[in-house]
Design an enzyme around this catalytic site. Structure first.
Site, PDB file in Angstrom:
ATOM      1  N   ASP A  65     -16.372 -18.807  12.952  1.00  0.00           N
ATOM      2  CA  ASP A  65     -17.569 -19.674  13.459  1.00  0.00           C
ATOM      3  C   ASP A  65     -18.716 -18.549  13.743  1.00  0.00           C
ATOM      4  O   ASP A  65     -19.281 -18.775  14.609  1.00  0.00           O
ATOM      5  CB  ASP A  65     -17.129 -20.586  14.624  1.00  0.00           C
ATOM      6  CG  ASP A  65     -16.265 -21.489  14.130  1.00  0.00           C
ATOM      7  OD1 ASP A  65     -16.281 -22.028  13.117  1.00  0.00           O
ATOM      8  OD2 ASP A  65     -15.255 -21.833  15.232  1.00  0.00           O
TER       9      ASP A  65
ATOM     10  N   LYS B 148     -21.140 -17.700   9.296  1.00  0.00           N
ATOM     11  CA  LYS B 148     -21.189 -17.486   8.182  1.00  0.00           C
ATOM     12  C   LYS B 148     -21.748 -18.372   7.016  1.00  0.00           C
ATOM     13  O   LYS B 148     -22.390 -18.161   6.148  1.00  0.00           O
ATOM     14  CB  LYS B 148     -19.684 -17.281   7.344  1.00  0.00           C
ATOM     15  CG  LYS B 148     -19.138 -16.331   8.210  1.00  0.00           C
ATOM     16  CD  LYS B 148     -17.404 -16.462   7.902  1.00  0.00           C
ATOM     17  CE  LYS B 148     -16.668 -17.516   8.277  1.00  0.00           C
ATOM     18  NZ  LYS B 148     -16.663 -17.759   9.659  1.00  0.00           N
TER      19      LYS B 148
ATOM     20  N   GLY C 285     -15.424 -25.106   8.641  1.00  0.00           N
ATOM     21  CA  GLY C 285     -16.779 -25.613   9.064  1.00  0.00           C
ATOM     22  C   GLY C 285     -17.982 -24.719   8.984  1.00  0.00           C
ATOM     23  O   GLY C 285     -18.375 -24.167   9.880  1.00  0.00           O
ATOM     24  N   HIS C 286     -18.609 -24.746   8.092  1.00  0.00           N
ATOM     25  CA  HIS C 286     -19.875 -24.114   7.935  1.00  0.00           C
ATOM     26  C   HIS C 286     -21.273 -24.916   8.141  1.00  0.00           C
ATOM     27  O   HIS C 286     -21.383 -25.705   7.152  1.00  0.00           O
ATOM     28  CB  HIS C 286     -19.768 -23.286   6.466  1.00  0.00           C
ATOM     29  CG  HIS C 286     -18.606 -22.292   6.455  1.00  0.00           C
ATOM     30  ND1 HIS C 286     -18.403 -21.437   5.414  1.00  0.00           N
ATOM     31  CD2 HIS C 286     -17.553 -21.933   7.490  1.00  0.00           C
ATOM     32  CE1 HIS C 286     -17.327 -20.726   5.761  1.00  0.00           C
ATOM     33  NE2 HIS C 286     -16.730 -20.970   6.863  1.00  0.00           N
TER      34      HIS C 286
ATOM     35  N   GLN D  24     -13.036 -18.723   8.061  1.00  0.00           N
ATOM     36  CA  GLN D  24     -12.420 -17.970   9.263  1.00  0.00           C
ATOM     37  C   GLN D  24     -12.811 -16.609   9.594  1.00  0.00           C
ATOM     38  O   GLN D  24     -14.177 -16.355   9.220  1.00  0.00           O
ATOM     39  CB  GLN D  24     -10.750 -17.830   8.897  1.00  0.00           C
ATOM     40  CG  GLN D  24     -10.267 -19.434   8.766  1.00  0.00           C
ATOM     41  CD  GLN D  24     -10.419 -20.174   7.693  1.00  0.00           C
ATOM     42  OE1 GLN D  24     -10.146 -19.619   6.561  1.00  0.00           O
ATOM     43  NE2 GLN D  24     -10.834 -21.482   7.677  1.00  0.00           N
TER      44      GLN D  24
END
Ligand code: GDP
Ligand code: IMO
Ligand code: MG
Length: 427
Positions: free
Chosen positions: A13, A16, A40-41, A223
């Site tokens: 988080d 990225k 989750g991006h 990650q």
């Protein structure tokens, strides 16, 4: 520079998605190489926010090719939902290519992930319960089912029948969960297959040819370094390799084809899930950062644990991924704090450690050693050059560069694509 790997330098988080989207404007191909929909991006363009879990953060540029590599584990239902979500929002997805070698997540993986977590009680990892670990377990056990297998009905049915025999036994006897119906899985997965079939390609060959043709390829990690299965805070890790080496394996490219590695690091540290976190803030400053930085998970909505920037962790990330530079995100969140601390070592039983310890037991006993700097009050979210940042913010960045031994090439001062400062001399 034709190929760049983007990795998370902390516990995930870090931003990225934002940095990948920003750099993708000058890239041709954007590749996800590991993890699955545990990621989750977030990408923000104007007033539009996009949450991506499996599809690379380059997808918003319609002329670029996005690739899901062999190292990713795919939940086909989630993939199809994400494709639909993007299409509904007017995002073109026809330039997506997916490796046939990517392993699939099945309903039993998700059930086992959750059941294992529940069984562990207080020792739970705090997984996303998306079936990531069990899917990678099957891959390592050589019983996994890949996308290429799903596309051949006979092969798929045979593999599913064999696997389900064992999985249902485990579900019933070990986890005390009712068995799953083969027919239901078969029917739904064969439907998914038809929706995904057209995206299948030999992605390693595609990337190889792109690099040969001087195209610019971005590899988007999911990650972060401390969630790496070998080098992270095991067992409180994910089941893949988020570090830069993972890009070679998860995309099928040789290490000599990687030109540069950029580590994305937040101006402070966050962590979702369990495990030691020496610079964690359990006080109102931690709460302030959580609220100001909206530190709640993109995937699960869980509050993220927050703490000061940890240079020990960053030096570890520099070493493990060979970071050439840092993309430093969310520095705007620190505006308004009178004092800002940087952890630059750990005190362990009277000893000072400056390198990340190898065992969780030692890490769990480490006390952070801080240095303190003056904060700044100005709103920096509209600033476009390093020189225009408040003096104290510049000092903070300079100190980070000194302590980590690498330059900050990108500074992110807000979630929007344009809120990004490039330091040309360090690119
Ligand atoms: P990822 O998993 O590494 O892509 O990061 P996430 O998207 O899970 O979390 C990063 C969050 O911070 C997202 O909500 C982003 O929109 C937001 N973000 C990214 N960069 C910045 C920044 O520089 N400042 C602020 N305030 N928010 C940012
Ligand atoms: P992005 O790509 C933050 C964490 C989980 C848990 C551990 C194992 O958005 O940075 P898993 O479901 O992978 O078996 O969970 O890893 N985790 C993440 N934390 N960001 C992520 O992804 C994460 N993906 C997994 O919270 O601690
Ligand atoms: Mg995330």
């Amino acid at each position: 520079m034709s190929s760049i790997v983007i990795v998370g330098s902390q516990w995930g988080d870090e931003g990225k998605g934002k940095i990948t989207d920003f750099l993708a404007r000058t890239a041709d191909v954007i590749v996800r190489y590991q993890g699955g929909n545990n990621a989750g991006h977030t990408v923000v363009v104007g007033d539009q926010e996009y949450k991506l879990h499996l599809i690379p953060s380059g997808i918003l540029y319609k002329e670029k090719t996005c690739v899901i590599g062999n190292g990713v584990v795919i939940d086909p239902e989630i993939l199809i939902n994400e494709l639909d979500y993007l299409k509904q929002r007017g995002v073109e997805t026809k330039n997506l290519q997916i490796s046939g070698g990517a392993h699939l997540i099945f309903p039993y993986h998700k059930l086992m992930d959750a059941a294992e977590e529940d069984k562990k009680g207080n020792n739970k990892i705090g997984t996303t319960r998306r079936g990531i670990g069990p899917a990678y377990m099957d891959k390592a056990a050589r019983i996994g089912i890949r996308l290429i297998d799903l596309l051949d009905k006979d092969v798929f049915e045979e593999m599913l029948t064999r696997n389900l025999l064992e999985k249902n036994h485990l579900l019933e006897k070990v986890y005390e969960i009712p068995p799953l119906s083969k027919e239901e899985i078969l029917t739904s997965y064969l439907e998914y297959a038809e929706k995904i079939r057209s995206y299948l390609s030999d992605t390693s060959l595609f990337i190889h040819n792109a690099i040969k043709d001087d195209k610019k390829v971005l590899f988007e990690g999911a990650q972060g370094t401390l969630l790496d299965i070998d080098f992270g805070t095991y067992p409180y890790v994910t089941s893949s390799h988020p570090i830069a080496g993972g890009a070679c394996i998860g995309a099928g490219v040789g290490p000599t084809k990687i030109d540069r590695v950029i580590g994305v690091a937040k101006a402070y540290t966050t962590r979702v899930g369990s495990g030691p976190f020496p610079a964690e803030l359990m006080d109102e400053t931690g709460q302030y950062i959580r609220e100001k930085g909206h530190e709640y998970g993109t995937t699960t909505g869980r509050p993220r644990r927050c703490g000061w920037f940890d240079a020990v962790i960053l030096r570890y990330a520099v070493r493990l991924s060979g970071l050439d530079s840092i993309a430093f995100t969310k520095i705007d969140v620190l505006s308004g704090l009178k004092k800002i601390k940087i952890c630059n070592g750990y005190r362990y039983r009277g000893e000072v450690l400056t390198e990340f310890p190898q065992t969780l037991k030692v890490l769990g006993e480490c006390e952070p050693i801080y240095e303190e700097m003056d904060g700044w009050n100005e709103d920096i979210t509209g600033i476009t050059s390093f020189d225009d940042l408040p003096k104290n913010a510049q000092d903070y960045l300079n100190r980070i560069m000194e302590l980590t031994g690498v330059n900050v090439s990108i500074i992110s001062v807000g979630s929007e694509r344009g809120q990004t400062i490039v330091i040309d001399r360090f690119v």
